[in-house]
Design an enzyme around this catalytic site. Structure first.
Site, PDB file in Angstrom:
ATOM      1  N   SER A 143       0.874  -1.104  -0.062  1.00  0.00           N
ATOM      2  CA  SER A 143       0.191   0.061   0.095  1.00  0.00           C
ATOM      3  C   SER A 143       0.826   1.197  -0.025  1.00  0.00           C
ATOM      4  CB  SER A 143      -0.917  -0.173   1.249  1.00  0.00           C
ATOM      5  OG  SER A 143      -1.974   0.860   1.053  1.00  0.00           O
ATOM      6  N   ASP A 164     -10.202  -3.223  -5.098  1.00  0.00           N
ATOM      7  CA  ASP A 164      -9.509  -2.423  -4.162  1.00  0.00           C
ATOM      8  C   ASP A 164      -9.851  -0.934  -4.154  1.00  0.00           C
ATOM      9  OD1 ASP A 164      -7.671  -0.999  -2.630  1.00  0.00           O
ATOM     10  OD2 ASP A 164      -6.125  -2.056  -3.002  1.00  0.00           O
ATOM     11  N   HIS A 188      -8.127  -4.539  -1.427  1.00  0.00           N
ATOM     12  CA  HIS A 188      -7.015  -4.162  -0.978  1.00  0.00           C
ATOM     13  C   HIS A 188      -6.315  -5.360   0.112  1.00  0.00           C
ATOM     14  CE1 HIS A 188      -4.269  -0.886   0.087  1.00  0.00           C
ATOM     15  NE2 HIS A 188      -4.017  -1.046   1.317  1.00  0.00           N
TER      16      HIS A 188
END
Length: 770
Positions: free
Chosen positions: A618, A703, A738
């Protein structure tokens, strides 16, 4: 990411953002001792380095296959007279249905599968090995709520948990020695919800919240079946399993009970910003719910926290620098929300309640590490300082009890727990004194609060280190006694004393000392520069990546790897200023800190450039992308999970989730100074014709935090410009978001996949395993 499971600040760390047996002693005037279970029986395991001559090369036949080539469609973007050309902008499809986009993603997945086909058998062996360390049939430490113990159960071969409870037949005051009876005389186990049944036929299943009503009769649970973090809430009668009313749809996982017949929850706007808080009466239609507050400023988002006393709910509206509060008296719902702390730019507050006082943690530019205050419920402007601001100690959070307060702080980069007595309810509260601190033996470790009973004198917390499996303790705040309730079982011969944890300090380019946590097996490393290493980093959102145990990591460490965490600026490990000096126009400190840590580890013979692998997810994927452009010569292998790599384009587009609320984190590129600074490090914008390491990039099609198109564009542009023949792979999960796949074994398969790639790139996979 993070790590703060029941912190009041958890929304900042684990909610919306692009995002990680040791004896204890208590420093207390009261004599302390510890009750520990019998030691685990020793098991045996042995691994060794594999020589290149007897291993699968990264340049085997499948690796020579031709990679996909994304078509180029010129797309120009101009700002401040600067023109950026993005030939792969077409890869963004918010509907996730464009045939050309899906075809390209599937081609990349097929190519990845082909390139790694020669190590598929070894990958399967890794998975079997990793899964073999898990006690598949297990239960969590039971949580006492009223007349019941609540816990989660896992079953052999099943991906998901069961939510269960047992009635406590012989009640009485809670004790650190309490044990839930399971024998013939015990109350029968009641299965509340089986996630395995709910997940049948689905590619993805996650429960984001599971809230039991105060009277223990109902449960409200939030369900996500796509990975988009948009939830449907069901309310169920615990005893008979029937659903009450229609489900609540399109909400966040932020919800709390307001008494036994009402729920308070938060919904999102079109860019998935939590913007409205609602009051729902059970068995009424959602369309009739009362909107308690609407936050119209798109820099701010809402969340909910319940006080430990369960008498108040706190509604917070927060940006990255400011947080103000309302409170809702559950006994007087008709009064609606009342202001607790004012909306003042740069002031961040969290709160809880006990007796006739609110307790407030307040941070400001002046008191950047926070101070702890109290005020009467009937006069919230009359504050008393309980703990003053300290430059060297960061006040992370606090937990209230009837007679005590537990304070969670950070000093010198390490978490601490301190217990203070409180005067009887109704009496004045003054400066906290004579705190009793729980101390820990490992040089680096992780400590998190767990759910505890407000009316008891027992605080529960979990402790872990790189070599210590997660351990849950009950600590008696009156006597200072701590009892180990459960330590995570690790099968397969794990023996904690065989491993070493260290803490070292690298010197950044500006002279700042940056801590590094290090983990390895004593008898397998040479510490002469020849050992392979995996270095992890994050460095954003003030998130603290404290060193904690992960059983699957042993599949690298038991093969002679050294594992390290670079606690770089932008995180919160060293206090608020550590974060401030790694964001906005100081963001590059995050990247240069990481490079400094890598150089330190090489110079001090923990590894070499030829054996150094790096990993981040991320915002940590942004880190990986940035350092790959800056110093590709320093690393052999890089893994970037769901990486935030198209910084400028994303932050210029307010229609993308998170953009508006994160201008205070990264900067607003609509302002010239921020535009050019962000462009100078944005990974997609800085790819150039140079040699890069072996790279694996992952994404999730659904995501909502990092659009799948960012890593897709990053890979396409790398393929176009890089000048080496090193493997570059892209894997996009087409049915996840995600946090990738949702099943516990599916996540282990991903670890095995990643480790197989790393070991292949280093030529450390034995030919006999292929």
């Amino acid at each position: 990411m993070p790590h703060c499971s029941i912190f009041r600040c958890a929304s900042k760390f684990s909610a919306w953002g692009r995002f990680p047996v040791i004896p204890l002693r208590t420093s207390s005037p009261v004599a302390a001792f510890f009750y520990l279970p019998p030691p685990l029986l020793p098991l045996v395991a042995s691994f060794s380095h594999t020589s290149v001559s007897s291993s699968i090369s990264a340049a085997t036949a499948p690796s020579m296959a031709k990679p996909p080539t994304a078509k180029k469609v010129k797309h120009e973007m101009e700002m401040f007279g600067d023109v950026r050309v993005d030939d792969y902008y077409w890869l963004r499809d918010d509907s996730r249905s464009d045939p050309d986009v899906l075809s390209y993603l599937k081609e990349e997945n097929a190519y990845t599968e082909l390139v790694l086909s020669d190590v598929k058998q070894f990958q399967n062996q890794l998975y079997t090995e990793i899964r073999g360390r898990i006690k598949e049939d297990d239960i969590t430490v039971p949580i006492r709520r009223g007349e019941y113990y609540y816990y989660k159960r896992t079953l052999k071969g099943k991906e998901y948990v069961q939510h269960c409870r047992r009635h406590i037949r012989d009640g009485g005051a809670a004790s650190v020695f309490d044990v839930m009876s399971t024998g013939p005389e015990a109350s029968e186990e009641h299965l509340i919800l089986d996630e395995n049944i709910k997940a049948e036929g689905r590619d993805y299943y996650s429960i984001g919240a599971f809230k039991v009503s105060p009277n223990n009769k109902l449960v409200a649970y939030a369900e996500d079946t796509k990975g988009q973090e948009v939830y449907t809430v069901y309310i169920m009668d615990i005893e008979n399993g029937t659903l009450l009313g229609k489900p609540l749809t399109g909400i966040t996982s932020y919800m709390e009970w307001a008494g036994d017949d009402s729920l308070v929850y938060v919904t999102m706007d079109e860019i998935l910003r939590p913007d409205k808080v609602w009051l729902h009466k059970l068995e009424t239609d959602q369309s009739n719910d009362l909107c308690l507050y609407h936050e119209k400023d798109d820099m701010f988002s809402l969340d909910i926290q319940a006080s430990e006393s369960k008498q108040y709910l706190f509604i917070a509206s927060e940006s990255k620098t400011t947080r103000f509060l309302f409170y809702l008296n559950i006994l007087k719902l008709e009064s609606g929300l009342m202001a607790l702390t004012p909306r003042v730019s740069g002031i961040d507050t969290t709160a809880s309640h006990r007796g006739n006082h609110f307790f407030i943690k307040r941070r400001s530019d002046e008191f950047y590490n926070s101070e702890l205050l109290a005020c009467p419920v009937d006069n919230v402007t009359e504050t008393t300082i309980l703990l003053p601001h300290r430059e060297s100690v960061k006040l992370q959070d606090f937990q209230l009890f009837n007679d005590h307060i537990v304070v969670y702080e950070r000093e010198n980069g390490l978490p601490t727990i301190t217990v203070y007595n409180l005067p009887p309810i109704g009496e004045p509260i003054g400066r906290l004194q004579s705190g009793r601190t729980v101390e820990f033996i490992d040089p680096v470790y992780s400590v998190d609060p767990e759910e505890s009973q407000f009316s008891s004198s027992i605080v529960r917390y979990s402790y872990s280190s790189l070599r210590t499996p997660r351990s849950v303790y009950d600590h008696d705040m009156k006597t200072g006694m701590s009892v180990l309730k459960k330590i995570e079982t690790v099968l397969g011969g794990f023996n904690a004393p065989s491993y070493m944890t260290e803490r070292k300090w690298a010197i950044a380019s500006d002279g700042t000392q940056v801590p590094i946590s290090i983990f390895y097996k004593k008898d397998l490393v040479k510490l002469d520069g020849s050992d392979p290493m995996l270095l992890y980093g994050y460095g954003s959102y003030e998130v603290c990546i404290d060193p904690s145990f992960k059983a699957s990591r042993l599949s690298l460490v038991d093969r002679g790897f050294i594992f390290a965490i670079a606690h770089i600026r932008g995180g919160g490990e060293m206090g608020r200023q550590w974060y401030e000096n790694g964001k906005l126009l100081k963001k590059k400190n995050t990247f240069t800190d990481f490079i400094a840590c890598a150089e330190y580890l090489i110079e001090n013979k923990y590894c070499s450039k030829e054996k150094l692998c790096i990993n981040g997810r991320s915002a940590g994927g942004l880190l990986i992308g940035a350092v790959l452009n800056m110093r590709p010569d320093l690393f052999k292998v890089a893994v970037a999970g769901v990486p935030f790599v198209d910084v400028v384009t994303t932050m210029l587009d307010p229609s993308i989730p998170l953009t508006t609320s994160e201008w205070e984190e990264w900067g607003d590129p609509r302002k010239e100074e921020f535009y050019f600074y962000m462009k100078s490090y944005s990974p997609v914008d800085n790819i150039k014709a140079q040699h890069y390491p072996y790279i694996l990039v992952t994404a999730g099609l659904n995501d909502p935090r990092v659009l799948y198109s960012e890593p897709a564009k990053f890979v396409a542009k790398l393929r176009e410009l890089k000048t080496d023949d090193n493997i570059l792979l892209f894997k996009c999960e087409l049915g996840a978001g995600h946090f990738s796949k949702s099943g516990r074994f599916e996540k282990l398969e991903e670890d095995a996949f990643t480790y197989a790639f790393i070991l292949k790139a280093l030529n450390l996979i034995p030919i006999t395993s292929s």
